[in-house]
Scaffold this motif. Structure first.
Motif, PDB file in Angstrom:
ATOM      1  N   HIS A  71      -2.850   3.933  -2.870  1.00  0.00           N
ATOM      2  CA  HIS A  71      -3.046   2.974  -3.749  1.00  0.00           C
ATOM      3  C   HIS A  71      -2.414   1.436  -3.342  1.00  0.00           C
ATOM      4  CE1 HIS A  71      -3.097   1.131  -7.749  1.00  0.00           C
ATOM      5  NE2 HIS A  71      -1.820   0.962  -7.697  1.00  0.00           N
ATOM      6  N   THR A  72      -2.960   0.547  -3.574  1.00  0.00           N
ATOM      7  CA  THR A  72      -2.719  -1.081  -3.192  1.00  0.00           C
ATOM      8  C   THR A  72      -2.490  -1.831  -4.231  1.00  0.00           C
ATOM      9  OG1 THR A  72      -3.788  -0.601  -1.018  1.00  0.00           O
ATOM     10  CG2 THR A  72      -3.101  -2.692  -1.709  1.00  0.00           C
ATOM     11  N   CYS A 122       5.334   3.669  -6.061  1.00  0.00           N
ATOM     12  CA  CYS A 122       3.839   3.608  -6.307  1.00  0.00           C
ATOM     13  C   CYS A 122       3.733   3.779  -7.646  1.00  0.00           C
ATOM     14  CB  CYS A 122       3.274   4.808  -5.587  1.00  0.00           C
ATOM     15  SG  CYS A 122       1.262   4.806  -5.784  1.00  0.00           S
ATOM     16  N   TYR A 178       5.182   7.492  -5.563  1.00  0.00           N
ATOM     17  CA  TYR A 178       6.002   7.736  -4.246  1.00  0.00           C
ATOM     18  C   TYR A 178       7.114   6.596  -4.279  1.00  0.00           C
ATOM     19  CZ  TYR A 178       6.845   7.451   0.818  1.00  0.00           C
ATOM     20  OH  TYR A 178       7.315   7.455   1.935  1.00  0.00           O
ATOM     21  N   THR A 200       0.946  -1.243   0.014  1.00  0.00           N
ATOM     22  CA  THR A 200       0.000   0.033   0.138  1.00  0.00           C
ATOM     23  C   THR A 200       1.002   1.208   0.040  1.00  0.00           C
ATOM     24  OG1 THR A 200      -1.712  -1.218   1.173  1.00  0.00           O
ATOM     25  CG2 THR A 200      -1.772   1.176   1.085  1.00  0.00           C
ATOM     26  N   CYS A 201       0.512   2.124  -0.586  1.00  0.00           N
ATOM     27  CA  CYS A 201       1.103   3.403  -0.891  1.00  0.00           C
ATOM     28  C   CYS A 201       0.886   4.408   0.316  1.00  0.00           C
ATOM     29  CB  CYS A 201       0.698   4.282  -2.170  1.00  0.00           C
ATOM     30  SG  CYS A 201       1.776   5.605  -2.338  1.00  0.00           S
ATOM     31  N   ASN A 253       3.526  -2.377  -6.807  1.00  0.00           N
ATOM     32  CA  ASN A 253       4.174  -1.106  -6.022  1.00  0.00           C
ATOM     33  C   ASN A 253       5.678  -1.801  -5.544  1.00  0.00           C
ATOM     34  OD1 ASN A 253       2.151   0.459  -6.653  1.00  0.00           O
ATOM     35  ND2 ASN A 253       1.096   0.264  -4.702  1.00  0.00           N
TER      36      ASN A 253
END
Ligand code: ZN
Length: 209
Positions: free
Chosen positions: A166-167, A180, A185, A160-161, A171
């Motif tokens: 955002h998951t 991300c 990120y 998860t970010c 990532n």
């Protein structure tokens, strides 16, 4: 808590995995080889044979003491420096379970590769890190010092970010790197995990963005 590092904090500080068992591998192998040179048929053991019998358990006992010492020191540092500590809830039973054998449908009785070798190595390191023991010591020290310890659901903490939420498994670019796919990120993957644990426990003071 990770494999590369024993643990990583939400400020990105890593505490190295001590790997006491790995450090003693050669010494253990030598002690086992030496023990094997004594014949088992001898009724009365010689002094040397008795000493060789005690050597292996002695090394294991030392590793156990080193682990405990490391756990106590690490837990004490965390408890002295923080009022509240959040960590991933451990499920050692599933983490260390051997992967199921995959039968080969084309050849009855044969098996397909199931990643058992790689998993075995990981399992060994997980056990070696001794998180269960560590968390028990941490909880104990925290209670005596009046600190709060919160265990959170570990699902997707490394996917998860922490910036946009955002998951996705994409990532996690590698074992060490998080990037991300939505907002870009970028950070160390273990650091990202720690930030998400902190957030999940409701302890994050501000967003990282
Ligand atoms: Zn993002």
């Amino acid at each position: 808590m990770g494999v590369t590092h024993f643990l990583t904090t939400s400020v990105g500080e890593h505490i190295a995995n001590p790997r006491f068992l790995e450090a003693a591998t050669q010494e253990l192998a030598e002690a086992q080889r030496h023990l094997a040179t004594f014949t088992k048929r001898t009724k009365r053991r010689t002094k040397k044979h008795r000493a060789a019998t005690r050597k292996v358990p002695k090394i294991h006992a030392r590793i156990q003491r080193q682990r405990l010492d490391h756990a106590h020191k690490t837990a004490l540092t965390l408890v002295l420096d923080h009022d509240a500590i959040a960590h991933e809830r451990l499920n050692t039973a599933t983490m260390t379970k051997a992967p199921a054998p995959k039968p080969n449908p084309e050849r009855p009785g044969a098996f397909l590769p199931n990643g058992a070798t790689a998993k075995t190595g990981l399992n060994r390191r997980i056990l070696d890190a001794g998180w269960g023991v560590f968390l028990a010591i941490l909880a104990n020290k925290a209670e005596s010092a009046g600190r709060t310890v919160i265990a959170v659901d570990p699902r997707n903490t490394s996917r998860t970010c922490p910036s946009c939420g955002h998951t996705a498994k994409e990532n996690r670019v590698s074992q060490a790197r998080f990037q991300c796919t939505t907002c870009g990120y970028t950070a160390n993957a273990d650091h990202v995990g720690a930030l998400n644990v902190l957030k999940r426990a409701g302890l994050a003071l501000c967003d990282v963005a």
